[in-house]
Design a protein around this motif. Structure first.
Motif, PDB file in Angstrom:
ATOM      1  N   SER A  93      17.360  26.160  28.403  1.00 40.78           N
ATOM      2  CA  SER A  93      16.979  27.236  27.482  1.00 40.78           C
ATOM      3  C   SER A  93      17.191  28.478  28.024  1.00 40.78           C
ATOM      4  N   MET A  94      16.960  28.698  29.216  1.00 43.12           N
ATOM      5  CA  MET A  94      17.436  30.100  29.723  1.00 43.12           C
ATOM      6  C   MET A  94      18.818  30.377  30.173  1.00 43.12           C
ATOM      7  N   SER A  95      19.567  29.550  30.198  1.00 43.82           N
ATOM      8  CA  SER A  95      21.129  29.524  30.477  1.00 43.82           C
ATOM      9  C   SER A  95      21.808  29.766  29.373  1.00 43.82           C
ATOM     10  N   ALA A  96      23.091  30.489  29.517  1.00 43.57           N
ATOM     11  CA  ALA A  96      23.858  30.704  28.185  1.00 43.57           C
ATOM     12  C   ALA A  96      24.546  29.673  27.872  1.00 43.57           C
ATOM     13  N   ASP A  97      24.541  29.150  26.742  1.00 41.53           N
ATOM     14  CA  ASP A  97      25.176  27.981  26.083  1.00 41.53           C
ATOM     15  C   ASP A  97      26.773  28.034  25.732  1.00 41.53           C
ATOM     16  N   PRO A  98      27.596  27.439  26.262  1.00 44.06           N
ATOM     17  CA  PRO A  98      29.158  27.783  25.917  1.00 44.06           C
ATOM     18  C   PRO A  98      29.445  27.567  24.426  1.00 44.06           C
ATOM     19  N   PHE A  99      28.560  26.675  23.633  1.00 43.15           N
ATOM     20  CA  PHE A  99      28.816  26.593  22.385  1.00 43.15           C
ATOM     21  C   PHE A  99      28.294  27.754  21.490  1.00 43.15           C
ATOM     22  N   GLU A 100      27.334  28.364  22.045  1.00 42.99           N
ATOM     23  CA  GLU A 100      26.536  29.459  21.465  1.00 42.99           C
ATOM     24  C   GLU A 100      27.246  30.837  21.855  1.00 42.99           C
ATOM     25  N   GLN A 101      27.522  30.758  22.937  1.00 44.77           N
ATOM     26  CA  GLN A 101      28.129  32.355  23.597  1.00 44.77           C
ATOM     27  C   GLN A 101      29.296  31.772  24.268  1.00 44.77           C
ATOM     28  N   PRO A 102      30.593  31.559  23.428  1.00 41.92           N
ATOM     29  CA  PRO A 102      31.603  31.272  24.008  1.00 41.92           C
ATOM     30  C   PRO A 102      32.506  32.469  24.800  1.00 41.92           C
ATOM     31  N   CYS A 103      32.047  33.367  24.445  1.00 35.29           N
ATOM     32  CA  CYS A 103      32.724  34.539  25.064  1.00 35.29           C
ATOM     33  C   CYS A 103      32.068  34.773  26.451  1.00 35.29           C
ATOM     34  N   ASP A 104      31.167  34.369  26.774  1.00 35.61           N
ATOM     35  CA  ASP A 104      30.818  34.494  28.082  1.00 35.61           C
ATOM     36  C   ASP A 104      31.625  33.569  29.089  1.00 35.61           C
ATOM     37  N   TYR A 105      31.829  32.516  28.435  1.00 34.75           N
ATOM     38  CA  TYR A 105      32.801  31.450  29.234  1.00 34.75           C
ATOM     39  C   TYR A 105      34.301  31.580  29.221  1.00 34.75           C
ATOM     40  N   PHE A 106      34.598  32.352  28.499  1.00 29.74           N
ATOM     41  CA  PHE A 106      36.153  32.983  28.464  1.00 29.74           C
ATOM     42  C   PHE A 106      36.203  34.126  29.390  1.00 29.74           C
ATOM     43  N   LEU A 107      35.105  35.102  29.751  1.00 29.67           N
ATOM     44  CA  LEU A 107      35.172  36.138  30.450  1.00 29.67           C
ATOM     45  C   LEU A 107      34.657  36.029  31.843  1.00 29.67           C
ATOM     46  N   PHE A 108      33.707  35.036  32.033  1.00 28.43           N
ATOM     47  CA  PHE A 108      32.890  34.889  33.259  1.00 28.43           C
ATOM     48  C   PHE A 108      33.723  34.396  34.418  1.00 28.43           C
ATOM     49  N   THR A 109      33.535  35.184  35.713  1.00 31.12           N
ATOM     50  CA  THR A 109      34.144  34.681  36.918  1.00 31.12           C
ATOM     51  C   THR A 109      32.841  34.928  38.126  1.00 31.12           C
ATOM     52  N   CYS A 110      32.883  34.161  38.939  1.00 37.84           N
ATOM     53  CA  CYS A 110      32.240  34.410  40.319  1.00 37.84           C
ATOM     54  C   CYS A 110      32.019  35.710  40.729  1.00 37.84           C
ATOM     55  N   GLY A 111      30.897  36.276  41.061  1.00 40.20           N
ATOM     56  CA  GLY A 111      30.897  37.518  41.681  1.00 40.20           C
ATOM     57  C   GLY A 111      31.625  38.552  40.960  1.00 40.20           C
ATOM     58  N   SER A 112      31.712  38.502  39.466  1.00 45.26           N
ATOM     59  CA  SER A 112      32.373  39.505  38.782  1.00 45.26           C
ATOM     60  C   SER A 112      33.753  39.883  39.237  1.00 45.26           C
ATOM     61  N   ASP A 113      34.496  38.915  39.764  1.00 48.64           N
ATOM     62  CA  ASP A 113      35.947  39.392  40.555  1.00 48.64           C
ATOM     63  C   ASP A 113      36.596  39.580  39.400  1.00 48.64           C
ATOM     64  N   ARG A 114      37.585  40.530  39.356  1.00 45.97           N
ATOM     65  CA  ARG A 114      38.334  40.883  38.278  1.00 45.97           C
ATOM     66  C   ARG A 114      39.692  40.315  38.682  1.00 45.97           C
ATOM     67  N   LEU A 115      40.603  39.568  37.718  1.00 42.28           N
ATOM     68  CA  LEU A 115      41.883  39.156  37.729  1.00 42.28           C
ATOM     69  C   LEU A 115      42.732  40.308  37.677  1.00 42.28           C
ATOM     70  N   SER A 116      43.678  40.164  38.456  1.00 44.27           N
ATOM     71  CA  SER A 116      44.890  41.187  38.126  1.00 44.27           C
ATOM     72  C   SER A 116      46.124  40.852  38.637  1.00 44.27           C
ATOM     73  N   ALA A 117      47.295  41.700  38.304  1.00 41.88           N
ATOM     74  CA  ALA A 117      48.382  41.128  38.854  1.00 41.88           C
ATOM     75  C   ALA A 117      48.589  41.647  40.269  1.00 41.88           C
ATOM     76  N   ASP A 118      47.787  42.890  40.722  1.00 42.66           N
ATOM     77  CA  ASP A 118      47.943  43.275  42.108  1.00 42.66           C
ATOM     78  C   ASP A 118      47.031  42.430  42.959  1.00 42.66           C
ATOM     79  N   SER A 119      45.850  41.853  42.475  1.00 43.05           N
ATOM     80  CA  SER A 119      45.338  40.868  43.284  1.00 43.05           C
ATOM     81  C   SER A 119      45.862  39.695  43.470  1.00 43.05           C
ATOM     82  N   GLY A 120      46.683  39.297  42.506  1.00 46.55           N
ATOM     83  CA  GLY A 120      47.087  38.094  42.532  1.00 46.55           C
ATOM     84  C   GLY A 120      46.289  36.883  42.406  1.00 46.55           C
ATOM     85  N   GLY A 121      45.280  37.121  41.590  1.00 51.98           N
ATOM     86  CA  GLY A 121      44.358  35.989  41.299  1.00 51.98           C
ATOM     87  C   GLY A 121      43.219  36.372  42.141  1.00 51.98           C
TER      88      GLY A 121
END
Length: 857
Positions: free
Chosen positions: A129-157
């Protein structure tokens, strides 16, 4: 009027017929089709005459009547048969439809299932109940990454490391050497999301903490001693009050040391044997106990003493150009300051402390030059080199090997003909020469002028030590630097039992060295056995003192001495039947998955299938019955004080060293209570008990939760372990990985997450592994529903939704291969649901428009 009776006569002549009703139906229709008379009365008689002749022809004939009857009965039976078959088919279709609907309802409509109301389920429900539900908040699971790492072409992933270790069991290993001039950015990035991570080891330690803080088994003296030791470790007030006095008293028992001015000049090998026997301290080399992997005898139980290079206190680095190790010159100043701080805390006079610190650094740097990282030793074939103790004595005569090994493994009898295994023979030989040189040195200045042995490369440091030893070489006994080296090694062994001033010095040095994650320079190799992780993990625990809570440190130390007791306590709480069931179901589904792969080489497929089919998966637990009396007798020999953790810790080291002795003669592999990943032992695939602990697993959980978490983790571990190079053996890996990546790019691009970049081979394999692991776990769960249709539910979630929601809670599971996962596992839910009817609701982010339909992966 005379014509009317004629027509009436016709009708009457037909009615008295004695033929059954069905047989009259054939001639009847023409009669009822006769038209009433109208005009032309003269023709009526002709018509009546013609009708009478026809009626005479149609008079019942027994033969024709029988034939007509037979034909009609046959047609009627066929008609009835067809009608019956149609009715049966309709009923069967309806039954199938209802069964299919009921089955889907069992899988998807969990709100009608029995709710789980156990305490464990209530805690799990509160967590969900305290965690985000992927079916209620799908955007969080589209954009979530560990430690807020940002994907970019420069970083190569989101690549956080440089390579994949060879076995999942090495997940705790830290890199021992850094490349000269390398950056710490990767390590810093890796530490950003550690607090958000659901780490299997942390979950296990929390569960062990609950066991140690509970009050069950009050009559067992061994259990009470374990809990007493744990409580004394938590008593930081007493530890702070004692200060450095306990360690100073210990030094006096060892004959004192030159730094304090009171030293009996004890014999070098005698002091070394004492440190190894009573304090589990190995200043110049490490000792392990384990099997020889080169012995291919099936089911062998023989174990050997294994000798490795030590865990140096001085920071070192590997120079890839010269292929040599060296002291990290840029860190010598903070390391020098930390050593001075240690001596000051121990009451050493400031006038002489600099001399002893300088010699300690010089000696440490010489040992550092002789060491080599694991990858280099693997390349050179320096691991598991077998020789007798007598041969070792000839190659490295400065150490009394038989005497030291006999002291460390007392009372086990050892002879010169016993074999040992070495993991860096060149270091052992060089180490012996260094010790011999320091024991029988000439002018110290002559050594520093010898260009063949560069130990300190920094110019200022070299000049400082050169003039220091040139002016004061004869003021200190020749064996004093070696004795100081052993005393400081003992200090770091005893560091967890000392007050915060010592551990604070360790942490300050760690920060100065750039180890932002709290891991200091006291590193070690974990490549051989499960128990190797415990050999020197005391240093890692010390390094974590500032970051990790005190309870975690105390649980680790308690396990070190009381692993037998905690193994039994954990085994009592493990749901063996439920654990075995999920192990077998996941492994069976994994085997089925192998047949679906598109293999590039038939020979490779056959080898893999043969290997997999020969494995026997099982829960790794003790096969012996409860041994409370035996443990009570074993631990009755030690007395723990509730007020002196230092004294308790000294006894723990002795206990732990005795356990190492027993490993040499132990017939069976004892369960490793701190192991949290499956591993291979012969033809057995063992799953440690430490995995089956809440909140990851509980026997009262709905099976959807257990399969969504533990099932996925098991499948992922098995795929990594048994298919380490599947990318080169199957085209499926590339196809599935690119399909999943295409799903992600439709989101990442629209979400302005950076440019498009392709996946490396390692990344493609990891994407395939985790996506396949999720599919395996889901298939295994659905198979379990077929075998046992009933399952409970939490928060009214449908079975499949609860499975996927539980899986989403893993977020960033910490394992060796995490560095190669370019997206978070929770995003895989969207791929599963994109083209599938398994998911109860559509899983799309409203802010993202997906114009084109993506294929099923």
């Amino acid at each position: 009027m005379s014509e009317i009776p004629g027509g009436l006569e016709l009708q009457i002549s037909v009615q008295p017929s004695s033929q059954p009703e069905p047989e009259r139906q054939l001639p009847t229709p023409p009669l009822f089709q006769l038209s009433l008379p109208t005009q032309d009365p003269p023709n009526i008689r002709d018509q009546q005459t013609q009708l009478q002749s026809e009626l005479q022809l149609s008079e019942p004939n027994p033969e024709l009547q029988h034939r007509a009857k037979t034909v009609w009965i046959t047609h009627r039976r066929l008609l009835l048969l067809l009608l019956g078959l149609s009715l049966c088919a309709a009923i069967l279709g309806l039954v199938y439809l209802m069964h299919h609907k009921l089955k889907n309802r069992n899988i998807h409509q969990g709100d009608t299932a029995t709710p789980c109301l156990s305490p464990a389920c209530q805690r799990a429900s509160a967590h969900l109940s305290m965690s985000a539900d992927p079916f209620e908040q799908p955007c969080d699971y589209f954009l979530f990454t560990c430690g807020s790492d940002r994907l970019s072409a420069d970083s190569g992933g989101r690549q956080r490391g440089q390579g994949i270790p060879g076995h999942p069991q090495n997940q705790k290993k830290k890199t021992v050497w850094t490349e000269s001039g390398g950056s710490n950015k990767a390590r810093e990035d890796r530490g950003l999301g550690e607090e958000k991570m659901l780490d299997r080891k942390t979950v296990l330690l929390q569960y062990l903490r609950e066991i140690l803080e509970s009050n069950d088994r009050p009559n067992s003296s061994a259990v009470q001693r374990a809990r007493g030791f744990y409580r004394s470790c938590l008593d930081t007030k007493s530890i702070e009050t004692a200060g450095a006095e306990p360690f100073l008293s210990l030094i006096q028992k060892l004959g004192g040391w030159a730094v304090s001015g009171q030293w009996n000049q004890t014999d070098f090998n005698s002091t070394l044997s004492l440190l190894m026997r009573d304090y589990s301290t190995f200043p110049f080399f490490n000792l392990y106990v384990g099997k020889d992997p080169n012995e291919n005898v099936h089911g062998t139980t023989k174990r050997y003493i294994q000798i490795d290079q030590p865990d140096l206190l001085i920071p070192i680095e590997w120079n890839s150009k010269t292929q040599k190790s060296q002291a990290k010159t840029q860190t010598l100043r903070p390391f020098l300051a930390s050593c001075q701080r240690y001596l000051a805390l121990l009451g050493a006079p400031a006038s002489s402390s600099m001399i002893h610190v300088g010699m300690f650094i010089s000696l440490s740097s010489e040992f550092a030059v002789a060491t080599a990282p694991l990858h280099y030793r693997l390349l050179k074939g320096q691991l598991y080199q077998r020789m007798t103790i007598k041969q070792l004595q000839h190659l490295a005569p400065a150490i009394d090997w038989l005497g030291c090994l006999h002291a460390a493994f007392h009372p086990l009898p050892l002879t010169e003909d016993d074999h040992v295994l070495l993991h860096n023979l060149p270091y052992i030989v060089r180490m012996s020469r260094i010790i011999d040189k320091w024991l029988n040195r000439h002018e110290l200045s002559s050594r520093y002028c010898d260009k063949k042995e560069p130990t300190i490369r920094h110019p200022k440091t070299f000049l400082f030590l050169f003039f220091l030893y040139l002016l004061l070489p004869h003021l200190i006994p020749s064996s004093s630097p070696l004795h100081t080296y052993m005393v400081l090694s003992l200090l770091h062994t005893m560091m967890p039992a000392l007050d915060s001033r010592f551990t604070g010095t360790v942490n300050n040095l760690s920060v100065s060295l750039g180890n932002s994650d709290g891991v200091s320079q006291f590193r070690y190799n974990l490549l051989y056995f499960q128990k190797v992780a415990l050999l020197i993990h005391i240093y890692i625990v010390v390094s974590f003192h500032q970051v990790a809570p005190r309870w975690k440190h105390c649980v680790l130390e308690t396990e070190r001495g009381f692993d037998l007791v905690l193994t039994d306590l954990l085994s009592e709480r493990t749901a063996h039947r439920e654990a075995e069931e999920i192990i077998q179901n996941i492994f069976s589904t994994f085997q089925s998955t192998l047949h679906e792969l598109s293999w590039t080489d038939l020979n490779s497929q056959q080898l893999v299938m043969k290997k997999v089919q020969s494995l026997k998966p099982r829960l790794w637990t003790t096969t012996e019955k409860f041994r409370e009396a035996e443990h009570d007798l074993l631990f009755s020999k030690v007395t723990f004080s509730t007020q002196s953790f230092f004294s308790n810790y000294v006894q723990l080291l002795s206990l732990w060293q005795n356990r190492q002795t027993k490993l040499l003669t132990q017939q069976k592999e004892a369960p490793d209570i701190l192991s949290v990943t499956p591993f291979l032992l012969g033809d057995e695939l063992l799953f440690p008990m430490g995995i089956f602990v809440p909140p990851l697993f509980h026997p009262t959980y709905p099976r959807a939760m257990n399969y969504g978490v533990i099932g996925f983790l098991f499948a992922k571990d098995i795929l990594h372990m048994l298919l380490p190079d599947i990318y080169s053996q199957s085209e499926t890996v590339h196809a599935v990985a690119e399909c999943v990546w295409a799903h992600y790019l439709t989101v990442a691009e629209n979400a302005d997450r950076g440019g498009v970049f392709s996946l490396s081979a390692a990344q493609q394999q990891e994407v395939w592994v985790q996506y396949s692991a999720l599919q395996i776990a889901l298939q295994a769960y659905h198979q379990s529903l077929k075998d046992q249709p009933s399952d409970t539910s939490i928060s009214g979630l449908s079975h499949t939704r609860l499975f996927l929601t539980s899986f989403s809670q893993l977020k960033c599971d910490s394992d060796t291969y995490r560095e190669f996962m370019p997206l978070e596992p929770s995003f895989l839910i969207t791929v599963i649901c994109a083209q599938s009817d398994l998911c109860p609701t559509s899983l799309q982010c409203p802010s993202i428009t997906q114009q084109h339909s993506l294929q099923t992966c």
